[in-house]
Structures are given as C-alpha cells and as structure tokens.
Write a protein that holds these residues in place. Structure first.
Motif, PDB file in Angstrom:
ATOM      1  N   THR A 747       0.817  -1.222   0.000  1.00  0.00           N
ATOM      2  CA  THR A 747       0.000   0.000   0.000  1.00  0.00           C
ATOM      3  C   THR A 747       0.846   1.266   0.000  1.00  0.00           C
ATOM      4  OG1 THR A 747      -0.134  -0.097   2.414  1.00  0.00           O
ATOM      5  CG2 THR A 747      -1.908  -1.164   1.170  1.00  0.00           C
ATOM      6  N   VAL A 748       2.035   1.217  -0.590  1.00  0.00           N
ATOM      7  CA  VAL A 748       2.903   2.396  -0.650  1.00  0.00           C
ATOM      8  C   VAL A 748       3.529   2.469  -2.042  1.00  0.00           C
ATOM      9  CG1 VAL A 748       4.913   3.584   0.301  1.00  0.00           C
ATOM     10  CG2 VAL A 748       3.444   2.225   1.805  1.00  0.00           C
ATOM     11  N   ILE A 749       3.512   3.671  -2.638  1.00  0.00           N
ATOM     12  CA  ILE A 749       4.214   3.931  -3.894  1.00  0.00           C
ATOM     13  C   ILE A 749       4.908   5.281  -3.784  1.00  0.00           C
ATOM     14  CG2 ILE A 749       3.920   4.524  -6.351  1.00  0.00           C
ATOM     15  CD1 ILE A 749       1.778   2.435  -6.570  1.00  0.00           C
ATOM     16  N   MET A 750       6.167   5.344  -4.186  1.00  0.00           N
ATOM     17  CA  MET A 750       6.899   6.602  -4.294  1.00  0.00           C
ATOM     18  C   MET A 750       6.838   7.060  -5.749  1.00  0.00           C
ATOM     19  SD  MET A 750       8.118   7.227  -1.219  1.00  0.00           S
ATOM     20  CE  MET A 750       9.471   8.380  -1.482  1.00  0.00           C
ATOM     21  N   HIS A 751       6.462   8.315  -5.952  1.00  0.00           N
ATOM     22  CA  HIS A 751       6.334   8.823  -7.317  1.00  0.00           C
ATOM     23  C   HIS A 751       7.023  10.175  -7.421  1.00  0.00           C
ATOM     24  CE1 HIS A 751       4.099  10.825 -10.739  1.00  0.00           C
ATOM     25  NE2 HIS A 751       4.588   9.745 -11.299  1.00  0.00           N
ATOM     26  N   ALA A 752       7.803  10.358  -8.484  1.00  0.00           N
ATOM     27  CA  ALA A 752       8.523  11.613  -8.719  1.00  0.00           C
ATOM     28  C   ALA A 752       7.969  12.257  -9.988  1.00  0.00           C
ATOM     29  CB  ALA A 752      10.018  11.362  -8.861  1.00  0.00           C
TER      30      ALA A 752
END
Length: 884
Positions: A747-752
C-alpha cells in the motif's frame, strides 16, 4: 551553531542601538451609524506607535474602498506638543514604555451597495522587526472588508477588545487573542495571513515568527474557532510582527473581515507564565442567572491579576459582570455573573475571554476563553385538537420580545423526548420532522393537514413547538402534545401474503370505525375493498364488498403476488335506504415487497412497504434446502438484512414477517404481515471497496509518498488483490496510470513527477477477476508544502569551515535554476551564477580577490514550478552581510 550566534548578535546590536521609527500595530473597524440608513458608517482606525518618534501622526489618510480617500484625525489623549514640535488637539495615550495608542475616527457615506475594502497605508514600521526584512523601510498596510447589501441587513465589523501589542519570554509559550466579538451575532473565524505593505502586497521575505530561528522552528498556529494564537516557543529576543484575519460569516457567506497587524516583544525572563484553568462552555435559558468561578495559578509566588472581556460584559441591557474575588500568592479567582434577561438571544454562542497577568517587568500572561449559549425559553401550554383529517396545534405567545415566529415539529407516537440543556430547537435524532413554520410572534396556531393530503386514521400524532428568531436561533422545544384523528373511517391493519403466485392469496383486515356521528351517518354500513397491482395505489379496482360494519376481513385469491407489490383501500359506505353514500376511504396500505440481491457468498434482503403504520422489526425466514420448511434465521430492526456464509451458485428462498404498530389504543398490536417469497443465487460479483489515499511530500528527494489503507481489513467484501495509481497535474485534468502494486498488502508507492512535486493522485483497488473499485479520494501535493527557496542575510568566509559559503537555506526542492546577481554598494556586479546552490565564497568573480567586509545587495530570479506545475519566476531581493 556559529551561524546562529552571528545572526543573533547582529540582530541584537541593531535592535538595541538603532533609533526606532514609528508604526508597531494597527487595525480598522466600523459600525453602522444608527438612524442614518444602510450606507453611513463610522470607521475607526487604531494604531500603536513608537511614542518618542518624530514621525508621530495626528492625521492619517484612509481609503474607503469606493474610489474615495479622506483624512482622519486622532481623537484620543490630551492636547499638547508632539515629538515633532507640532501642536495637536489629541496626542494619543501612552499605554506602556515608548508605546502610544492612537485612535482615529471618520464618518463616511457610501453611494450604494457593494463590497468595499477599507485600507490604510502608513510609513513606516519601526526598525528591527526580526521577521520583516528592513522593516524601517516597509509601510504598515491594514485592510478591512465591508459588504453593503440590502438582502443582508445591517453589517457591523467584528470588534476587538484586547490590544495588538503583547509581550513574551524566551523559551516560554506565547499566547494571544484579539478578544473579538460580533455586535450582530454573526459567526467569526480566524486565520493567519502574511503582513502586507503598500498596495496590499505581501511583504517580500516575511517570515512567521517561528521561522526566524531555523534551528528551533517550533510552531505558530491560530485556532480557527476561538482565535487563540499559540507560539511554542520563542527562542530569539526581539520584536516580531504577524497578521491575522477575523472573518465574519452570515448564512455561510463571508460578508466582512478585519485584519489585525500586531507586534510582540520577546525578552529574556526569569518568571514563568501563569495558567488559567480551562473554563467549560455553558448554556443558560434566557431570563435565568448564570454564575461560575474562573481560577488561575502560577508556580511563582506573584500576585495575579485576572480580568475578563467579551460581548456579554458590554451589553446595554442585562450586562454580565466579572469580579476578581481572590488574589493570593500564585493564585487568583474571579466570578462571572450574568442575569441574562430576554434580550441577548442569538444563534451564535457568546465568547468570553479571560486574561491573567503576573504583573512583572515583562508581564507574562495566559488567555483562555469559553462560549455561553443563551437559549430562549420554550413556548408554553401547547394544545392539539383533531378536526376532520387535520390536527390544530396552538400554544401561548413567546415571552421573548424578539421572537419572529414559530416552528412546528411532528412525529407519530409518543417520544418522551427531553431536550438537552445546550440544544436549540429539535435535533434530528429525536425522530421529529419539521411540518410547519409560522411568521410573527402573535401567530400561535397551526393546522397540520399533511401538506394537503390529510393525516392518517389510527395514528397518534405528537408535536413540539419552538420559537424562532431573525438570526436563525431557536428556543427550547415545548412539552410534547399529542392527538389522534377521530376513528370515523376504517383503519387497515393487515395486508399479508399467504401464497406467492400469479394468482396469489392475500389476507386483508381492518379495524372498524368506532366514533361515528349517527345523525349524519345513521347506517347500516358496509365496506368496499379495492386493489391496485402496485405499491402506490395508482390504479384501484373494486374486488369485493362486505355486508356489515363488523365484517372486517377478506382473503383476496387473485392477487399477482409473484409479479408485483399489491396495495389495498377500504371504502366505508353509509347504506341507509334512500340515503346511500360514501363516508370516506381508509389510508392505502401495500404488501411487504421483498427483494433479494446476490453477492459473494451472501444475499442482501430489502423489505419495502408503503403503509400508514410503523414497522418496528422484521423476522427473516429461509426455506430449508432439505426439508423445504421455512426456518427463522434472524431478526432485523431495519428493512435490510444480510444472510452471510452462503454457497455461491446455490439458490435460496426467503419470506419476511413484518411486525408493526399504530401506537394507538383500540387497534390490534402488533400488526403481523408476511411478504411474498423471493429467491436469489449468491455469486462473486462484488466490487472492491475504494482505498483511502494519503500523500506525503519528501522534499529532499523531490518525490511524493502515496500511502493508503488495505480495504480488505475493514470492508466486508475483502476482494482487493492489487492497486493502480493514477496521476494528473491538476485535479481537474484527466488522470493517467503511473504505477501499480502486486498484492493487497502493498500500500505504498513513491512517485517523482517530472515537474517537481506538484500534482494530484487517486488510486483504485482491483480484485482477482479484474473488477475495479471506484476511485479513491483525490490528494494533491501542496505546492507550498516544501520549504521555499530562501537566502540568509549573512555569512563568514574566513576559512574556518563554518558558514564559509553563501548558500540558500537547506530543504528547498524543485528549483530548476536561478539567476543570482550580487552587487557591492556602488552597484558593481561582483558575482553571478545560475546554480541554485550559489556557493559564493566571498570573492569577486572578476579579480578572484576577497571582497571587503560589509553589506552587499542581490537580486535572485528563482525558476520553480507554480501551483499549476508550470515553471514560474519568483524574484528575491535583499542584503548580505559579509563578516570575516
């Protein structure tokens, strides 16, 4: 640490030795002039200034926001010669060492309606304000909004009772409250804003007080409801200015605000701040007396002074009082007393502010507030009388002279409702509905005809009455008064399905009339029974009749119970020979219609009926797969029931027994009615529950961290298998897929984002059959969430490896480039770069020689994403102190 010490030393030397200038704080308020219509206002400007300054202002120029400006003269203080050597009729009032309070007033007539921003610009602020760069050159700008609209009624601005000058101590929590109240009784809210200068422009380089010491930022917040400002905690000595809005709301619309620009002086102290014990909120019936004590204490053995302000203490009629009744070493007690009378009734609670001071050289204070609701007494002696199919409700006139009418609430059956001491009107949870409103204090009757449809026989109707007031306030409700219609028509009690078929069997029963006027209807009597093959009685057809008044049951053998819901109506006939006529009809009553919706390993039952009685609970029966007998499997207080743990693909059939009541004596109780039989097959067709999405911006990495809950932990379906994340630059733009996970627990996503950290996101859950949930909530990265690109005002390029290069404050993100130019005091360009890190080592770019100690000036164009994600230019200007 050396950097902080140098900045502190530099600021302290300037603050202590430079001649202070002028304006410290200010605000603008206004009042509608009585008897002059809706366009004549008295505007009041209050400023606090440095008393010895030769820039003393006996007269100011104010902009009324309608295209006109005028001079306003000071009206407070005695006459004499001011510091500039000019005679003034009023010199203002000295309220503290070197602090003068100035009051200016002017009556202005507006030409018509509109929204007007009343403003004042006055050069200049005093020198050395730590959070306003070069404050001595920055004018004070304050602004107040006035809305004139005939539909709004009279508008007066919020009034501020506590001064905009305050003191605090290093490493002690600082608190402030303006002591605002609204003379019109409107709602107030509060929010911090940036201090402004000429033209209402935000001051470049302004920092909130907690941002001045970046090593110990602390918090600086305002309570939007109470107006309490809390700074936890000051760490640097000096003067700070900050501003906030007191916004005025009427019927959910902002119609006015006052800007307070104020100053606090922070100094070292040995005393500790006293503390006021929290005072609870109170409610009081108008006309009664409210009395309570407020206490304060201090760890230091000082004598405390405890005071109170607020609109209850300023009322012309029935004002409250506050008296300090005890003053001991380290403690104080005050008594608030208010004999309310009948005039201070308003929808919004009154706010009372309490302030305690320890009376030392730098007095430390605490401020607390509470709310007092003054609620009108209820209308007395309510009475109900049944007239035909209507009920007439009456009551005594309200004793409150400002009441403007009444509200009438109704429910079926006695409630036994007892109002809470702090509840105005009738809350939704009491089970009543608003059925009427009367206008005028003298209109004390209401006839309830159920919006022209008439009330139902057999039911007991109960009423509550409240008085209403022009601002929307309501009184306490009256005692409950009840009545039922005369039982002069049949009352249907049963529409119960016995078989489910195209020609099904239905049992119909009714209660006979018992309050007949035999002069008008001498009898004998009979009934006619009508059926409509729907739930609403849209198309009645006569299906049968009975011979006597006591013949009150019928079995309908031709009802299409498997096809649709069925409704019935009973007509009452006076069957006197030669005088045969219809007396009237019963209410329409439908059968219980059961629907069954399939789900994954479960079935959801929903019961629908349109009946004049109240169904209280439902008994659920399911046909046994082995014996074919209907077994009772559960009871529901609502018309919905979920039968869990079923086998997908297996057919299940149900019947529901509804238990109802009229709540009236003389009618059978409970009323028992069965639904038709309905069947369905469970299947895995459930849509996953949508997650709840959150966002955290990791400024140092230029990324957004998206997290959400696993809906399988709380959602009954528990079918989510993975998630898909979507992104858009703005919430109104189309969202595109940017990432996904492989499991329900991921349930975690890092997005740039490519344009810095700005952007908006939503996420969906997907089950193993590819069925998607609805989109989650939309979250957006705050374009101001990361620290802005900021530059210090000093550095020490002396080779000690501490503060040797001029760099921006750490923590900024998403800066594409800068155009940094540094000049000496003769305007010569000595350094330039496009690197956001700058890294100036104190050398001249041309000669590579060390620059001399002193003040240098810069302009820095910063290219960074704006709120729309596009690169925008922001220009910084300031001075750099080069110290070796």
């Amino acid at each position: 640490m050396m950097k902080k010490n140098l900045l502190f030393l530099f600021a302290l030397i300037l603050w202590a030795n430079v001649f202070a200038t002028h304006q410290r704080a200010g605000e603008i308020t206004y009042r509608l002039v009585p008897g002059k219509g809706n366009f004549t206002y008295e505007v009041t400007v209050v400023t606090y200034s440095y008393a010895p300054s030769q820039a003393d202002r006996n007269v100011l120029q104010i902009d009324f926001g309608d295209g006109t400006q005028d001079t306003v003269y000071r009206i407070n203080g005695s006459s004499g010669i001011n510091p500039a050597g000019i005679f003034c009729n009023h010199l203002g009032e000295i309220v503290a060492t070197d602090i003068k309070k100035n009051i200016y007033k002017k009556v202005h007539v507006y030409a018509g309606q509109g929204a007007f921003k009343i403003s004042l610009t006055d050069p200049n602020r005093n020198y050395g304000i730590l959070n306003i760069p070069n404050s001595v050159e920055i004018p004070l700008y304050i602004e107040t909004l006035l809305t004139i609209n005939p539909f709004l009624g009279p508008v007066n601005s919020p009034q501020l009772q506590l001064p905009p000058i305050d003191n605090g101590c290093i490493n002690n929590i600082f608190r402030h409250n303006a002591g605002a109240y609204d003379p019109d009784g409107d709602s107030l809210s509060y929010k911090l804003v940036i201090c402004r200068t000429t033209g209402g422009v935000n001051i470049t380089g302004f920092k909130y007080p907690n941002e001045v010491d970046p090593d110990h930022p602390g918090t600086f917040v305002i309570d939007t409801k109470t107006g309490d400002i809390t700074w936890d905690k000051p760490t640097l000595q000096g003067e700070y200015n900050f501003a906030f809005l007191i916004e005025k709301w009427r019927n959910g619309v902002r119609i006015a605000y006052v800007t307070r620009d104020m100053q606090v002086t922070i100094t070292p102290c040995t005393n500790k701040a006293p503390i006021i014990d929290p005072a609870p909120d109170y409610c009081v019936m108008a006309g009664n007396t409210l009395t309570y004590n407020v206490t304060a204490h201090d760890t230091d053995p000082f004598k405390l002074t405890l005071t109170a302000t607020g609109s209850p203490l300023t009322l012309q009629n029935s004002p409250a009082t506050f008296v300090q009744t005890a003053q001991l070493a380290g403690s104080a007690t005050g008594t608030f007393a208010w004999k309310t009378g009948l005039s201070p009734i308003q929808k919004r609670p009154y706010q009372v502010y309490y302030k305690v001071s320890d009376g030392q050289t730098t007095p430390l204070t605490d401020i607390k507030s509470n709310f007092i609701s003054v609620i009108a007494p209820p209308p007395l002696n309510p009475l109900t009388v049944a007239i035909g199919r209507n009920i007439r409700v009456s009551w005594d006139q309200s004793i409150c002279p400002t009441a403007s009418g009444y509200k009438i609430y109704r429910r079926t059956g006695h409630s036994g409702y007892t109002p809470d001491v702090c509840t105005q009107g009738v809350p939704a949870g009491a089970g009543f509905e608003l059925v009427g409103t009367t206008q005028g204090i003298g209109t004390t009757t209401f006839t309830d005809d159920n919006k022209g449809k008439g009330l139902a026989h057999g039911l007991t109707y109960c009423y509550l009455i409240t008085a209403i007031f022009p601002d929307g306030a309501e009184s306490y409700p009256s005692v409950e008064t009840c009545a039922a219609l005369k039982k002069d028509l049949p009352v249907i009690t049963n529409v119960s399905i016995q078989t489910t078929a195209t020609l099904g069997k239905v049992f119909i029963a009714w209660s006979k009339p018992t309050e007949l006027n035999t002069t008008i209807t001498p009898g004998p009597y009979k009934y006619r029974i009508y059926r409509s093959n729907d739930m609403t009685g849209a198309s009645f057809t006569l299906i049968d009749s009975t011979a006597t008044i006591n013949d009150t049951t019928l079995i309908d053998l031709k009802a299409p119970t498997s096809v649709s819901g069925i409704s019935y109506r009973i007509e009452f006939i006076n069957n006197t020979p030669g005088n045969r006529f219809s007396v009237g009809n019963s209410e329409t009553a439908s059968s219980e219609r059961l629907s069954v919706a399939p789900g994954d390993k479960q079935l959801t039952l929903t019961m629908t009926a349109i009946v004049p009685w109240n169904n209280m609970k439902y008994v659920i029966y399911r046909r046994n797969l082995t014996t074919a007998v209907l077994d009772s499997i559960g009871v529901s207080a609502t018309p919905t029931y979920i039968d869990p743990n079923r086998i997908n693909g297996q057919n299940y059939c149900y019947v529901v027994k509804a238990l109802g009541t009229y709540g009236t004596t003389g009618i059978i109780d409970p009323l028992i009615n069965f639904s038709q039989e309905a069947c369905a097959t469970p299947t895995d067709n459930l849509i996953p529950c949508a997650p709840v999405l959150n966002i955290e911006t990791i400024c140092a990495e230029g990324k957004n961290k998206l997290t959400w809950n696993n809906p399988n932990r709380t959602c009954g379906s528990k079918t989510a298998k993975k998630y898909v994340l979507f992104y858009a630059l703005q919430s109104t733009d189309p969202f595109v897929r940017v990432d996904s996970t492989l499991s329900a627990t991921d349930t975690v996503i890092m997005h740039a984002p490519k344009d810095g950290v700005v952007g908006c996101y939503t996420v969906i859950a997907v089950n193993d059959k590819g069925i998607e949930s609805t989109k989650s909530n939309i979250v957006c990265a705050d374009p101001n969430g990361c620290p802005k690109y900021r530059l210090p005002n000093a550095f020490t390029p002396n080779g000690d490896e501490h503060n040797d290069k001029f760099r921006p404050y750490p923590g900024y993100s998403s800066v594409e480039k800068v155009n940094m130019r540094i000049f000496n005091r003769w305007g010569e360009l000595i350094f330039t770069t496009t690197d956001p890190a700058i890294n100036w080592d104190g050398k001249s770019k041309g000669s590579k020689q060390d620059c001399a100690e002193g003040v240098y000036f810069y302009t820095c164009e910063v290219f960074e994403p704006g709120t729309n994600g596009k690169i925008q230019k922001r220009t910084l200007k300031g001075a750099i102190h080069l110290l070796r």
